[in-house]
Design a protein around this motif. Structure first.
Motif, PDB file in Angstrom:
ATOM      1  N   ARG A  66       0.808  -1.220   0.000  1.00 41.92           N
ATOM      2  CA  ARG A  66       0.000   0.000   0.000  1.00 41.92           C
ATOM      3  C   ARG A  66       0.842   1.272   0.000  1.00 41.92           C
ATOM      4  O   ARG A  66       0.359   2.349   0.360  1.00 41.92           O
ATOM      5  CB  ARG A  66      -0.945  -0.003   1.205  1.00 41.92           C
ATOM      6  CG  ARG A  66      -1.892  -1.205   1.213  1.00 41.92           C
ATOM      7  CD  ARG A  66      -3.077  -0.982   2.096  1.00 41.92           C
ATOM      8  NE  ARG A  66      -3.914  -2.171   2.202  1.00 41.92           N
ATOM      9  CZ  ARG A  66      -5.106  -2.194   2.779  1.00 41.92           C
ATOM     10  NH1 ARG A  66      -5.601  -1.088   3.322  1.00 41.92           N
ATOM     11  NH2 ARG A  66      -5.814  -3.314   2.831  1.00 41.92           N
ATOM     12  N   SER A  70      -4.130   2.179  -2.924  1.00 42.80           N
ATOM     13  CA  SER A  70      -5.193   2.150  -1.917  1.00 42.80           C
ATOM     14  C   SER A  70      -5.979   0.857  -2.091  1.00 42.80           C
ATOM     15  O   SER A  70      -6.034   0.304  -3.193  1.00 42.80           O
ATOM     16  CB  SER A  70      -6.124   3.354  -2.079  1.00 42.80           C
ATOM     17  OG  SER A  70      -5.435   4.561  -1.857  1.00 42.80           O
ATOM     18  N   ILE A  72      -9.630  -1.350  -0.507  1.00 41.37           N
ATOM     19  CA  ILE A  72     -10.791  -1.518   0.360  1.00 41.37           C
ATOM     20  C   ILE A  72     -11.092  -3.011   0.451  1.00 41.37           C
ATOM     21  O   ILE A  72     -11.533  -3.616  -0.529  1.00 41.37           O
ATOM     22  CB  ILE A  72     -12.022  -0.784  -0.194  1.00 41.37           C
ATOM     23  CG1 ILE A  72     -11.763   0.701  -0.347  1.00 41.37           C
ATOM     24  CG2 ILE A  72     -13.237  -1.024   0.705  1.00 41.37           C
ATOM     25  CD1 ILE A  72     -12.897   1.452  -1.019  1.00 41.37           C
ATOM     26  N   ALA A 173     -10.040  -7.545  -2.376  1.00 39.18           N
ATOM     27  CA  ALA A 173     -10.167  -6.103  -2.138  1.00 39.18           C
ATOM     28  C   ALA A 173     -10.286  -5.364  -3.462  1.00 39.18           C
ATOM     29  O   ALA A 173      -9.880  -5.874  -4.516  1.00 39.18           O
ATOM     30  CB  ALA A 173      -8.971  -5.581  -1.350  1.00 39.18           C
ATOM     31  N   SER A 175      -8.786  -2.215  -5.357  1.00 37.08           N
ATOM     32  CA  SER A 175      -7.559  -1.432  -5.227  1.00 37.08           C
ATOM     33  C   SER A 175      -7.401  -0.482  -6.406  1.00 37.08           C
ATOM     34  O   SER A 175      -7.916  -0.734  -7.498  1.00 37.08           O
ATOM     35  CB  SER A 175      -6.342  -2.365  -5.141  1.00 37.08           C
ATOM     36  OG  SER A 175      -5.148  -1.638  -4.928  1.00 37.08           O
ATOM     37  N   ILE A 189     -16.200   3.098  -6.507  1.00 36.11           N
ATOM     38  CA  ILE A 189     -16.111   2.843  -5.066  1.00 36.11           C
ATOM     39  C   ILE A 189     -17.501   2.934  -4.443  1.00 36.11           C
ATOM     40  O   ILE A 189     -17.884   2.116  -3.603  1.00 36.11           O
ATOM     41  CB  ILE A 189     -15.149   3.846  -4.399  1.00 36.11           C
ATOM     42  CG1 ILE A 189     -13.709   3.585  -4.836  1.00 36.11           C
ATOM     43  CG2 ILE A 189     -15.248   3.765  -2.869  1.00 36.11           C
ATOM     44  CD1 ILE A 189     -12.733   4.645  -4.388  1.00 36.11           C
ATOM     45  N   ARG A 193     -19.437  -0.111  -2.511  1.00 39.15           N
ATOM     46  CA  ARG A 193     -19.810   0.073  -1.110  1.00 39.15           C
ATOM     47  C   ARG A 193     -21.326   0.086  -0.908  1.00 39.15           C
ATOM     48  O   ARG A 193     -21.802   0.209   0.210  1.00 39.15           O
ATOM     49  CB  ARG A 193     -19.209   1.370  -0.578  1.00 39.15           C
ATOM     50  CG  ARG A 193     -17.698   1.275  -0.361  1.00 39.15           C
ATOM     51  CD  ARG A 193     -17.180   2.435   0.427  1.00 39.15           C
ATOM     52  NE  ARG A 193     -15.825   2.200   0.914  1.00 39.15           N
ATOM     53  CZ  ARG A 193     -15.170   3.003   1.728  1.00 39.15           C
ATOM     54  NH1 ARG A 193     -15.752   4.122   2.151  1.00 39.15           N
ATOM     55  NH2 ARG A 193     -13.948   2.717   2.125  1.00 39.15           N
TER      56      ARG A 193
END
Length: 268
Positions: A66, A70, A72, A173, A175, A189, A193
């Motif tokens: 990282r 980034s 999640i 994830a 990224s 994103i 989410r």
């Protein structure tokens, strides 16, 4: 559009085992003017692809460095052992790493599990890929421990799998480059989410503010139109004319009563 302008687009990478269909469908519904291109990439090469700007974002397997990426975390997969259907392990609902101690367990070069020490007895050679390892399992050479999504991806009718309770697990994830957080990345994103199209977060906020401003601008014009309607009702020939008509109908209804009072009596 000038010759130097490039139409917006979004490139989404994904590693084997990840199925991005749901998120791609939502993207196409919300942003039909921004084409989304899928880029399949081996798990070991996903981070370098993002660093080299070969994709705007991607579904990767953790861990990733990282320093410049980034990420999640989205979900953690169940780890399973892939076995022939007639293998003794197939009789159990779940196994442990210790149950595989006497088995030859294949360890492919693209293995995504973070083993401190792989289980079982090692094969003479490591298969190049998980797909190759599955073929060897079908040939009776050994067993394979892998994330469940990869077992499903390389499914064969003569093979099955069982959960391995105490094995390392693979985490998936989303990224992207830290310096590459574009509007399209923000949009994706939000989709991943679970933000709705009317969410106040993200790029939808300016659109909501603009809509609210337009509503407020229209409100004074509507309030000015209401008094005009009231004045129209008070003009001569409006309400007063209706009142006069009503009185006239009540006066007319009294006439038959006066006629009954003047009826002649019969003579005896």
């Amino acid at each position: 559009m000038t010759g130097s302008e490039v139409p917006p687009s979004f490139r989404l990478a994904y590693v084997p085992g990840v199925t991005p269909t749901k998120w791609v469908r939502i993207w196409n519904e919300r942003l039909p003017d921004v084409p989304l291109t899928l880029v399949a990439v081996p798990a070991a090469e996903a981070a370098d692809l993002l660093r080299g700007r070969g994709a705007d974002a991607g579904f990767v397997r953790l861990p990733v460095d990282r320093t410049d990426l980034s990420a999640i975390p989205l979900y953690t997969e169940t780890t399973v052992v892939v076995i022939p259907k007639d293998h003794l392990v197939a009789a159990a609902d779940e196994v442990s790493v210790a149950d595989l101690a006497d088995e030859i367990v294949l360890h492919p070069l693209d293995d995504t599990l973070d083993w401190e020490r792989p289980p079982g007895r090692p094969a003479l050679e490591r298969p190049a890929t998980t797909a190759d390892a599955v073929q060897l399992v079908a040939a009776g050479v050994g067993l394979l421990v892998a994330p469940q999504s990869l077992a499903r991806l390389h499914h064969r009718r003569d093979l099955t799998y069982r959960p391995v309770a105490d094995a390392p697990q693979s985490r998936v994830a989303l990224s992207w480059r830290e310096d590459g957080t574009t509007d399209q990345v923000d949009d994706f994103i939000g989709i991943v989410r679970g933000r709705t199209v009317n969410s106040s977060r993200g790029r939808s906020a300016p659109a909501q503010a603009q809509s609210k401003a337009q509503t407020q601008a229209q409100a004074p014009a509507q309030s000015k139109a209401k008094p005009a309607a009231g004045k129209q009702a008070g003009k001569p020939g409006g309400k007063s004319a209706g009142t006069s008509t009503a009185k006239g109908s009540r006066t007319g209804s009294a006439t038959p009563k006066s006629g009954r009072r003047g009826k002649p009596r019969r003579r005896s």
